[in-house]
Write an enzyme that holds these catalytic residues in place. Structure first.
Site, PDB file in Angstrom:
ATOM      1  N   SER A 171       0.833  -1.204   0.000  1.00  0.00           N
ATOM      2  CA  SER A 171       0.000   0.000   0.000  1.00  0.00           C
ATOM      3  C   SER A 171       0.874   1.264   0.000  1.00  0.00           C
ATOM      4  O   SER A 171       1.621   1.465  -0.953  1.00  0.00           O
ATOM      5  CB  SER A 171      -0.951  -0.076   1.203  1.00  0.00           C
ATOM      6  OG  SER A 171      -1.934   0.906   1.110  1.00  0.00           O
ATOM      7  N   ASP A 203     -10.214  -4.070  -5.352  1.00  0.00           N
ATOM      8  CA  ASP A 203      -9.505  -3.136  -4.478  1.00  0.00           C
ATOM      9  C   ASP A 203     -10.088  -1.731  -4.667  1.00  0.00           C
ATOM     10  O   ASP A 203      -9.980  -1.157  -5.750  1.00  0.00           O
ATOM     11  CB  ASP A 203      -8.000  -3.165  -4.831  1.00  0.00           C
ATOM     12  CG  ASP A 203      -7.158  -2.426  -3.810  1.00  0.00           C
ATOM     13  OD1 ASP A 203      -7.664  -1.465  -3.211  1.00  0.00           O
ATOM     14  OD2 ASP A 203      -5.990  -2.813  -3.628  1.00  0.00           O
ATOM     15  N   HIS A 249      -8.239  -4.594  -0.864  1.00  0.00           N
ATOM     16  CA  HIS A 249      -6.932  -3.966  -0.634  1.00  0.00           C
ATOM     17  C   HIS A 249      -6.046  -4.782   0.311  1.00  0.00           C
ATOM     18  O   HIS A 249      -4.871  -4.480   0.475  1.00  0.00           O
ATOM     19  CB  HIS A 249      -7.163  -2.554  -0.053  1.00  0.00           C
ATOM     20  CG  HIS A 249      -5.947  -1.681  -0.116  1.00  0.00           C
ATOM     21  ND1 HIS A 249      -5.319  -1.353  -1.301  1.00  0.00           N
ATOM     22  CD2 HIS A 249      -5.228  -1.067   0.861  1.00  0.00           C
ATOM     23  CE1 HIS A 249      -4.281  -0.575  -1.035  1.00  0.00           C
ATOM     24  NE2 HIS A 249      -4.204  -0.394   0.267  1.00  0.00           N
TER      25      HIS A 249
HETATM   26  C1  MLT Z   1      -1.308   6.061  -0.156  1.00  0.00           C
HETATM   27  O1  MLT Z   1      -1.605   7.100   0.390  1.00  0.00           O
HETATM   28  O2  MLT Z   1      -0.156   5.700  -0.371  1.00  0.00           O
HETATM   29  C2  MLT Z   1      -2.449   5.231  -0.608  1.00  0.00           C
HETATM   30  O3  MLT Z   1      -3.635   5.923  -0.450  1.00  0.00           O
HETATM   31  C3  MLT Z   1      -2.473   3.921   0.078  1.00  0.00           C
HETATM   32  C4  MLT Z   1      -2.722   4.099   1.536  1.00  0.00           C
HETATM   33  O4  MLT Z   1      -3.890   4.094   1.947  1.00  0.00           O
HETATM   34  O5  MLT Z   1      -1.781   4.220   2.282  1.00  0.00           O
END
Ligand code: MLT
Length: 201
Positions: free
Chosen positions: A102, A152, A183
């Site tokens: 992520s 996702d 996700h």
């Molecule tokens: C991010 O901010 O890198 C993406 O939205 C993934 C997350 O939720 O961290």
């Protein structure tokens, strides 16, 4: 940067650099490293940014909308940290494989987008496109695994495919592993990543 370094039993195995998701720490992905390459040295890093107390690797303006200036600054910070950590801990800087989930996959993706030879290979679990409209470095010798979820809500299948196209166009041999889930990071995705890494090592 705050981190954990664990010396592996095989100094020729890829050095795994771990980047956690939003709200995670350098502890989170250690079991993943063990599952993916148990003999590797491991460098697990904590993101330097806090969002309501949750560690991240760069700021965002909203879910999925990145603070581009901070992303560029933090990408360089991580890049410089890897160079320094290789000297401090005595690992082979040219044999670094990133594993990110992520937000951690997004900072690893950003390393690939901004610096040639930043990584020997990368395993990106549920990444997004870190930036658009820039020329990527030559990624011919940098194979990349993308773990993506068909459902996702954060990294849509279209965005995963866009990322695959951009990385492939830069010369990378990209393997996309699809899960029917959202996700979350699934066990089968981790096993697929382990198998993929064996194939390229
Ligand atoms: C991010 O901010 O890198 C993406 O939205 C993934 C997350 O939720 O961290």
């Amino acid at each position: 940067m705050r981190h954990i370094f664990q010396q592996g039993s095989d100094v020729t195995a890829p050095v795994l650099v771990l980047f956690h998701g939003t709200g995670g720490t350098e502890q989170d992905l250690l079991p993943l490293a063990q599952a993916i390459s148990p003999t590797s040295s491991v460098l697990s890093v904590r993101g330097n940014v806090l969002e309501n107390g949750m560690p991240r690797f760069f700021r965002r303006l909203a879910e999925g909308i990145f603070d581009e200036e901070d992303l560029i600054f933090r990408t360089k910070e991580v890049y410089d940290f890897l160079d320094a950590a290789a000297i401090e801990h005595g690992f082979d800087r040219s044999n670094v494989v990133a594993i990110g989930y992520s937000n951690g996959a997004n900072i690893a993706g950003s390393l690939l987008f901004h610096y040639p030879n930043a990584l020997r290979a990368a395993i990106l679990h549920h990444p997004m496109v870190p930036r658009r409209g820039i020329q990527l470095p030559d990624l011919t010798d940098t194979p990349i695994f993308i773990g993506a979820g068909k459902n996702d809500p954060i990294c849509s299948p279209e965005e995963s495919e866009e990322l695959e196209r951009l990385l492939s166009a830069a010369g990378s041999d990209v393997h996309v592993h699809w899960e029917n889930s959202g996700h979350q990071l699934t066990r089968s995705e981790v096993f697929a990543a382990a198998e993929w890494l064996q194939g390229i090592s």
